[in-house]
Enzyme design. Sequence first.
Site, short mmCIF file in Angstrom:
data_model
loop_
_atom_site.label_atom_id
_atom_site.label_comp_id
_atom_site.label_asym_id
_atom_site.label_seq_id
_atom_site.Cartn_x
_atom_site.Cartn_y
_atom_site.Cartn_z
N ASP A 1 0.87 -1.22 0.01
CA ASP A 1 0.13 -0.02 -0.10
C ASP A 1 1.05 1.18 -0.14
OD1 ASP A 1 -2.22 -1.39 -0.16
OD2 ASP A 1 -3.02 -1.18 1.89
N ARG B 1 2.36 5.74 16.89
CA ARG B 1 1.82 6.83 15.98
C ARG B 1 2.11 8.36 16.29
NH1 ARG B 1 1.53 3.53 12.24
NH2 ARG B 1 -0.33 2.12 11.98
N ASP C 1 -6.18 5.21 13.48
CA ASP C 1 -4.63 5.94 13.26
C ASP C 1 -4.69 7.42 12.63
OD1 ASP C 1 -3.09 3.85 14.50
OD2 ASP C 1 -3.24 2.51 12.92
N SER D 1 -4.16 -7.96 8.11
CA SER D 1 -3.54 -6.37 8.21
C SER D 1 -3.03 -6.17 9.47
CB SER D 1 -5.01 -5.47 8.42
OG SER D 1 -4.48 -4.23 8.82
N1 ARG Z 1 -6.73 -1.20 16.89
C1 ARG Z 1 -5.56 -0.94 17.28
C2 ARG Z 1 -5.41 0.47 17.49
O1 ARG Z 1 -6.17 1.22 17.22
C3 ARG Z 1 -4.43 -1.22 16.12
C4 ARG Z 1 -4.63 -0.86 14.75
C5 ARG Z 1 -3.35 -1.32 14.12
N2 ARG Z 1 -3.62 -1.46 12.57
C6 ARG Z 1 -3.55 -2.43 11.72
N3 ARG Z 1 -3.86 -2.48 10.37
N4 ARG Z 1 -3.68 -3.79 12.16
O2 ARG Z 1 -4.25 1.08 18.05
#
Ligand code: ARG
Length: 407
Positions: free
Chosen positions: A15, A95, A124, A180
Amino acid sequence: MAREKCVLAYSGGMDSTISTVWIQDNYNMDVVTLTVDLGAGPEIVGVKERAASAGAIDSLVWDVRDEFVNEYVFPGLKAGAMYEGVYALSTALGRPLMAKKLVEAARQVGATAVAHGCTGKGNDQVRFDAGIMTLAAHGEPLKIVAPAREWGMTRDEEKMYAAKAGLELREVGDDQRVYSIDRNLWGQAIEGEDLEDTWEAPPEDAFSWTRQISDTPDEPVEVAIGFEKGVPVSIDGTLKSGVELIAILNEIAGEHGVGRIDHVENRLVGIKSREVYETPAAVVLHSALKALETATMSREQQRVKENLSAIYSDMVYDGRWFTELRRNIAAFMESAHEYSTGDVRVRLHKGSCIVVGRRSPFSLYDFDLATYSTTDAFDHEAATGFIDIYSLSARTQSRKQTNSEAR
Ligand code: ARG
């Protein structure tokens, strides 16, 4: 006139490689990729080559593992940051640091925009956008580009962009599942595929850091973790850097099947999502530090800390890292851990992490007070006087208002 520049957060995956091309085509900008190494491991290999073949004019790779651990992960640990009691916030802690590095890189290369690969459904995007806008609030405004949120691409268009980047898209219908995954040193978050059915047990191939229980050693292992002011500094008496210590614990605890979390989570954007995590080191360190606190903090400190932990965890999850309140609570945590120095022994076995011992030069546990032997130092006589006064208001109320033994 030179084209404007955009710094793209680049993982090296499909991606973000497609995004590199997409930004050049759709925004008419030059792309500089920035790969922020938070300890995701082998993914980092070959990123520069992939960025170049997708037309990036430059690619930066920054190893920020120490900064991540010392300024995000450990403050989170000290704050007891566990979203909804189970998620150690691995992605959420990463992040804000990525946002910070994007802004730094943009200033460094004179970019007018930054980009990230988040979709419009997750947390995110909020963490990135809020972080970037807050940090960029001082200087020239930075545009934020989010290809995956904007593009609405068909499969054919995706193929076209992949081809332009010199990549081949996987065919749909391949029997290998593609989850993912977002990972860093503190944990990996796994979503998608069969996990989207909350009734389905997570398939074994979703996991890569932890063994299934049937494959874990029959014998338990014990590990002693040394803390200094709430920061883990040693394993079995040997001093380790934070990055090393976390890597070692991920290894040992993962081998014993510790750190698998299966959770239906409340996202900030209002969606509930099924999230599976592997966070062996985080599970061990959170339980160990909590155990140390039971010895070194007063009851009231523990209670206040717990209340603030819940607020802090939500703030980290919700993308409110760069706020004064988050810093205020962090300052409390620093101060509350002034005496969290000592060792904790944990036993790892068949998926469980059990604390079996704790000690500290500052422990409030006083053997002479606590012992059941008759030579204890506790004033038994004083107890009756204490209870007399302690129960005074309840007795008064009972006498004046209740009038009934039955109540
Ligand atoms: N749900 C978690 C958060 O919001 C992880 C998100 C991570 N993304 C993924 N593509 N698995 O912090």
